[in-house]
Design a protein around this motif. Structure first.
Motif, mmCIF file in Angstrom:
data_model
loop_
_atom_site.group_PDB
_atom_site.id
_atom_site.type_symbol
_atom_site.label_atom_id
_atom_site.label_comp_id
_atom_site.label_asym_id
_atom_site.label_seq_id
_atom_site.Cartn_x
_atom_site.Cartn_y
_atom_site.Cartn_z
ATOM 1 N N ARG A 86 44.776 26.352 44.114
ATOM 2 C CA ARG A 86 45.078 27.808 44.428
ATOM 3 C C ARG A 86 45.808 28.109 43.382
ATOM 4 O O ARG A 86 45.815 29.608 43.128
ATOM 5 N N LYS A 87 46.907 27.432 42.888
ATOM 6 C CA LYS A 87 47.601 27.867 41.863
ATOM 7 C C LYS A 87 46.712 28.226 40.605
ATOM 8 O O LYS A 87 46.982 29.390 40.003
ATOM 9 N N LEU A 88 45.858 27.329 40.255
ATOM 10 C CA LEU A 88 45.103 27.486 39.086
ATOM 11 C C LEU A 88 44.295 28.837 39.178
ATOM 12 O O LEU A 88 43.791 29.326 38.220
ATOM 13 N N MET A 89 43.848 29.037 40.516
ATOM 14 C CA MET A 89 42.720 30.211 40.574
ATOM 15 C C MET A 89 43.313 31.310 40.393
ATOM 16 O O MET A 89 42.854 32.365 39.754
ATOM 17 N N GLY A 90 44.592 31.553 40.961
ATOM 18 C CA GLY A 90 45.549 32.829 40.606
ATOM 19 C C GLY A 90 45.086 33.801 42.077
ATOM 20 O O GLY A 90 44.503 33.410 43.018
ATOM 21 N N ALA A 91 46.024 34.594 41.907
ATOM 22 C CA ALA A 91 45.680 35.915 43.231
ATOM 23 C C ALA A 91 44.286 36.000 43.326
ATOM 24 O O ALA A 91 43.535 36.431 42.306
ATOM 25 N N THR A 92 44.134 36.349 44.566
ATOM 26 C CA THR A 92 42.880 36.887 44.797
ATOM 27 C C THR A 92 42.274 38.066 43.980
ATOM 28 O O THR A 92 41.222 38.215 43.738
ATOM 29 N N ASN A 93 43.091 39.107 43.921
ATOM 30 C CA ASN A 93 42.864 40.262 43.228
ATOM 31 C C ASN A 93 43.057 39.859 41.559
ATOM 32 O O ASN A 93 44.429 39.513 41.442
ATOM 33 N N PRO A 94 42.287 39.814 40.672
ATOM 34 C CA PRO A 94 42.653 39.274 39.280
ATOM 35 C C PRO A 94 43.613 40.368 38.626
ATOM 36 O O PRO A 94 44.359 39.828 37.789
ATOM 37 N N GLU A 95 43.616 41.346 39.044
ATOM 38 C CA GLU A 95 44.878 42.409 38.718
ATOM 39 C C GLU A 95 46.241 41.842 38.714
ATOM 40 O O GLU A 95 47.112 41.925 37.920
ATOM 41 N N ASP A 96 46.450 40.990 39.814
ATOM 42 C CA ASP A 96 47.779 40.495 40.297
ATOM 43 C C ASP A 96 47.809 39.259 40.035
ATOM 44 O O ASP A 96 48.908 38.528 39.896
ATOM 45 N N ALA A 97 46.804 38.508 39.270
ATOM 46 C CA ALA A 97 46.999 37.025 39.230
ATOM 47 C C ALA A 97 47.814 36.880 37.992
ATOM 48 O O ALA A 97 47.594 37.639 36.689
ATOM 49 N N GLU A 98 48.306 35.605 37.734
ATOM 50 C CA GLU A 98 49.202 35.155 36.588
ATOM 51 C C GLU A 98 48.292 34.966 35.186
ATOM 52 O O GLU A 98 47.189 34.456 35.761
ATOM 53 N N GLU A 99 48.763 35.117 34.078
ATOM 54 C CA GLU A 99 48.200 34.920 32.935
ATOM 55 C C GLU A 99 47.653 33.638 32.857
ATOM 56 O O GLU A 99 48.369 32.659 33.285
ATOM 57 N N GLY A 100 46.476 33.241 32.358
ATOM 58 C CA GLY A 100 45.954 31.655 32.332
ATOM 59 C C GLY A 100 45.524 31.053 33.418
ATOM 60 O O GLY A 100 44.817 30.079 33.534
ATOM 61 N N THR A 101 45.383 32.042 34.583
ATOM 62 C CA THR A 101 44.602 31.720 35.764
ATOM 63 C C THR A 101 42.952 31.976 35.755
ATOM 64 O O THR A 101 42.812 32.848 34.921
#
Length: 138
Positions: A86-101
């Motif tokens: 889940r950490k590697l995927m990143g937030a559901t909305n790509p705009e909110d996801a951390e860099e590198g996810t």
């Protein structure tokens, strides 16, 4: 503790030819792929898989999207697999996801976000069973 989780590379990422890059990210982050197949869900299969969302306003568009092209389903295994994936995927909305996810790198929007992963041991058990029977994961 060794865990298993389900990963789906969604139709958008398969179509964009990002599956290999995503699989490479999984392996370089310590996940073992113990089952993998490429399939094309029918609308009915997608509705059955996402039945937990049947009362949500996005259910129809989600199941349309998930049945529009091939997906790659995988069973991943490692210590703490569910949380780590889940950490590697990143937030559901790509705009909110951390860099590198995965979703930041390969997702387009909240629905076309490249990957799916189980959110709990219970959902992992159901989701893995939906796509793989126990004989396929020996």
């Amino acid at each position: 503790m060794l865990e298993r989780t389900l990963s789906i590379i969604k139709p958008d990422a398969v179509k964009a030819k990002n599956a290999g890059k995503i699989i490479e990210m999984l392996e370089s982050n310590g996940f073992s792929i113990i089952g993998m197949k490429k399939i094309h869900l029918t609308k009915e299969q997608a509705k059955k898989f996402y039945i937990v969302h049947k009362d949500r306003p996005f259910y129809d568009s989600l199941t349309d999207f998930m049945s529009e092209g091939p997906i790659i389903v995988m069973v991943l295994e490692k210590d703490n697999a569910i949380e780590d994936y889940r950490k590697l995927m990143g937030a559901t909305n790509p705009e909110d996801a951390e860099e590198g996810t995965i979703r930041k790198l390969f997702g387009t929007n909240i629905e076309r976000n490249a990957v799916h992963g189980s959110d709990s041991k219970e959902s992992a058990s159901y989701e893995i069973g939906f796509f793989f029977n126990e004989l396929e994961l020996v």
